[in-house]
Design a protein around this motif. Structure first.
Motif, PDB file in Angstrom:
ATOM      1  N   ASN A  31       0.819  -1.213   0.000  1.00  9.04           N
ATOM      2  CA  ASN A  31       0.000   0.000   0.000  1.00  9.04           C
ATOM      3  C   ASN A  31       0.850   1.259   0.000  1.00  9.04           C
ATOM      4  O   ASN A  31       0.305   2.366   0.023  1.00  9.04           O
ATOM      5  N   ALA A  32       2.174   1.099  -0.011  1.00 10.87           N
ATOM      6  CA  ALA A  32       3.082   2.241   0.060  1.00 10.87           C
ATOM      7  C   ALA A  32       3.347   2.824  -1.319  1.00 10.87           C
ATOM      8  O   ALA A  32       3.297   2.107  -2.321  1.00 10.87           O
ATOM      9  N   THR A  33       3.640   4.113  -1.375  1.00  6.08           N
ATOM     10  CA  THR A  33       4.161   4.682  -2.610  1.00  6.08           C
ATOM     11  C   THR A  33       5.613   4.255  -2.769  1.00  6.08           C
ATOM     12  O   THR A  33       6.366   4.178  -1.798  1.00  6.08           O
ATOM     13  N   GLY A  68      -0.113   1.047  -4.187  1.00  7.12           N
ATOM     14  CA  GLY A  68       0.675   2.254  -4.007  1.00  7.12           C
ATOM     15  C   GLY A  68       1.217   2.795  -5.312  1.00  7.12           C
ATOM     16  O   GLY A  68       1.689   2.031  -6.177  1.00  7.12           O
ATOM     17  N   ALA A  69       1.170   4.107  -5.497  1.00  3.32           N
ATOM     18  CA  ALA A  69       1.704   4.721  -6.718  1.00  3.32           C
ATOM     19  C   ALA A  69       3.183   4.397  -6.867  1.00  3.32           C
ATOM     20  O   ALA A  69       3.942   4.397  -5.890  1.00  3.32           O
ATOM     21  N   VAL A  70       3.608   4.098  -8.098  1.00  3.18           N
ATOM     22  CA  VAL A  70       5.003   3.762  -8.395  1.00  3.18           C
ATOM     23  C   VAL A  70       5.536   4.775  -9.404  1.00  3.18           C
ATOM     24  O   VAL A  70       4.916   5.000 -10.453  1.00  3.18           O
ATOM     25  N   ILE A  96       0.977   4.408 -12.297  1.00  2.00           N
ATOM     26  CA  ILE A  96       2.358   4.037 -12.613  1.00  2.00           C
ATOM     27  C   ILE A  96       2.934   5.114 -13.524  1.00  2.00           C
ATOM     28  O   ILE A  96       2.404   5.369 -14.607  1.00  2.00           O
ATOM     29  N   THR A  97       4.030   5.737 -13.090  1.00  2.00           N
ATOM     30  CA  THR A  97       4.683   6.792 -13.864  1.00  2.00           C
ATOM     31  C   THR A  97       6.112   6.363 -14.159  1.00  2.00           C
ATOM     32  O   THR A  97       6.894   6.122 -13.237  1.00  2.00           O
ATOM     33  N   ALA A  98       6.462   6.272 -15.438  1.00  2.00           N
ATOM     34  CA  ALA A  98       7.774   5.752 -15.828  1.00  2.00           C
ATOM     35  C   ALA A  98       8.411   6.642 -16.876  1.00  2.00           C
ATOM     36  O   ALA A  98       7.737   7.134 -17.782  1.00  2.00           O
ATOM     37  N   GLY A  99       9.728   6.797 -16.772  1.00  2.00           N
ATOM     38  CA  GLY A  99      10.452   7.613 -17.733  1.00  2.00           C
ATOM     39  C   GLY A  99      10.696   6.918 -19.050  1.00  2.00           C
ATOM     40  O   GLY A  99      10.731   7.556 -20.107  1.00  2.00           O
ATOM     41  N   THR A 100      10.869   5.591 -19.037  1.00  4.94           N
ATOM     42  CA  THR A 100      11.201   4.852 -20.254  1.00  4.94           C
ATOM     43  C   THR A 100      10.153   3.819 -20.635  1.00  4.94           C
ATOM     44  O   THR A 100       9.711   3.758 -21.778  1.00  4.94           O
ATOM     45  N   GLU A 101       9.754   2.955 -19.684  1.00  4.73           N
ATOM     46  CA  GLU A 101       8.757   1.930 -19.959  1.00  4.73           C
ATOM     47  C   GLU A 101       7.938   1.675 -18.706  1.00  4.73           C
ATOM     48  O   GLU A 101       8.482   1.588 -17.602  1.00  4.73           O
ATOM     49  N   GLY A 102       6.630   1.602 -18.872  1.00  2.08           N
ATOM     50  CA  GLY A 102       5.756   1.436 -17.726  1.00  2.08           C
ATOM     51  C   GLY A 102       4.582   0.540 -18.032  1.00  2.08           C
ATOM     52  O   GLY A 102       4.005   0.589 -19.126  1.00  2.08           O
ATOM     53  N   GLY A 122      -5.003   0.920 -12.688  1.00  2.00           N
ATOM     54  CA  GLY A 122      -4.273   2.149 -12.403  1.00  2.00           C
ATOM     55  C   GLY A 122      -3.786   2.837 -13.670  1.00  2.00           C
ATOM     56  O   GLY A 122      -3.311   2.188 -14.611  1.00  2.00           O
ATOM     57  N   LEU A 123      -3.887   4.152 -13.703  1.00  2.00           N
ATOM     58  CA  LEU A 123      -3.410   4.945 -14.838  1.00  2.00           C
ATOM     59  C   LEU A 123      -1.939   4.663 -15.119  1.00  2.00           C
ATOM     60  O   LEU A 123      -1.127   4.591 -14.196  1.00  2.00           O
TER      61      LEU A 123
END
Length: 289
Positions: A31-33, A68-70, A96-102, A122-123
């Motif tokens: 449940n943690a970010t 949890g948001a990643v 889920i927010t990723a710089g290269t692949e998510g 999740g978005l």
């Protein structure tokens, strides 16, 4: 796990930092970010990375949930950022927010593995611009060609997964897809369901697999190809958009139509409760039974 996790290491996970070659992670909830501040790191809601392989050794991740948001400047997944494992019956509910692949479940699946029975709500998004592969279940399927570190290798199977969340990766240079963002060389993508309202990509975007591509430098497994079949996607074509000039598709943007197979996928015309129907006649018959 409920406390937030932040680190600048190579791998960051809500429960486990990394798993290598052999082992099982099961029945875990985060449940943690989870935040990886390094631009070369991988961040996962359950395990940062599950990578490297050996003959007769298997990694498995099963029945895990991430709430949890990643966030990561490189690869991020609701369950794991980088995987050469079998991943089954897991779920992600967070952004889920990723710089290269998510991906909602996996950022990058590499060289081996079956990904089945997972769900994402999740978005999935990039860091605003750039990146490569973004998908509701997996961001990028590829084969590094590094058989020394990955002697156990084979076609990757993506089956019976469900995505209900949007993909927002405008400006990316690869594919954005309701199930898989970008696929190199070979994979079986079958029996999956995508219910995203919209999918935004940079160069390629599609309801099931954003882009299918033959890539040099990636392992070619004899007598295999990419097959995208028997999937259902309800995202309207007008809501599958790219910021570039290449293209979109209801199911898969196929860069090598003479080599890869896209067939027997369903874009339903009607829905009753949670079930989709390919024709109005089927829906009418179901409603009157």
């Amino acid at each position: 796990i409920s406390s937030d996790v932040e680190n600048n290491k190579f791998y960051v996970g809500g429960v486990v930092g990394r798993m290598m070659i052999d082992g099982t992670i099961s029945n875990c909830t985060n449940n943690a970010t989870v935040t990886a501040t390094s631009t070369s790191a991988g961040a996962g809601g359950i395990v940062g990375k599950a990578y490297y392989s050996a003959l007769n050794k298997i990694m498995s991740i099963t029945n895990c949930t991430n709430n949890g948001a990643v966030t990561c400047g490189y690869a991020a997944g609701g369950i794991t950022a980088l995987s050469a494992a079998n991943v089954s019956n897991c779920s992600n509910t967070a952004t889920i927010t990723a710089g290269t692949e998510g991906g909602g479940i996996i950022g990058e699946q590499s060289m081996y593995g079956t990904v089945t029975g997972n769900t994402n709500s999740g978005l999935i998004k990039n860091n605003g611009t750039g990146g490569f592969g973004y998908g509701g279940i997996i961001g990028w399927v590829r084969y590094s060609g590094n058989v020394t570190d990955y002697p156990l290798n084979g076609i990757i199977n993506v089956t019976n997964n469900t995505n209900t969340a949007n993909i927002e990766a405008t400006g990316s240079t690869g594919g954005s897809g309701g199930i898989v963002g970008h696929i190199y060389n070979q994979a079986n993508v079958t029996g999956n369901t995508n219910k995203a309202e919209h999918i935004y990509g940079g160069v390629f975007a599609a309801g099931i697999a954003g882009s299918l591509q033959q890539a040099t430098g990636n392992l070619d497994i004899e007598n295999t190809t990419i097959t995208v079949s028997g999937n259902t996607s309800s995202t309207l074509l007008e809501n599958i958009t790219v910021s570039g000039t290449v293209g979109n598709d209801l199911f898969a943007y196929n860069n090598a139509p003479n080599d890869f197979i896209v067939k027997d996928n369903i874009a339903p015309l009607a829905k009753i409760d949670d079930k989709y129907y390919a024709t109005l006649a089927e829906a009418y018959n179901a409603a009157t039974d």
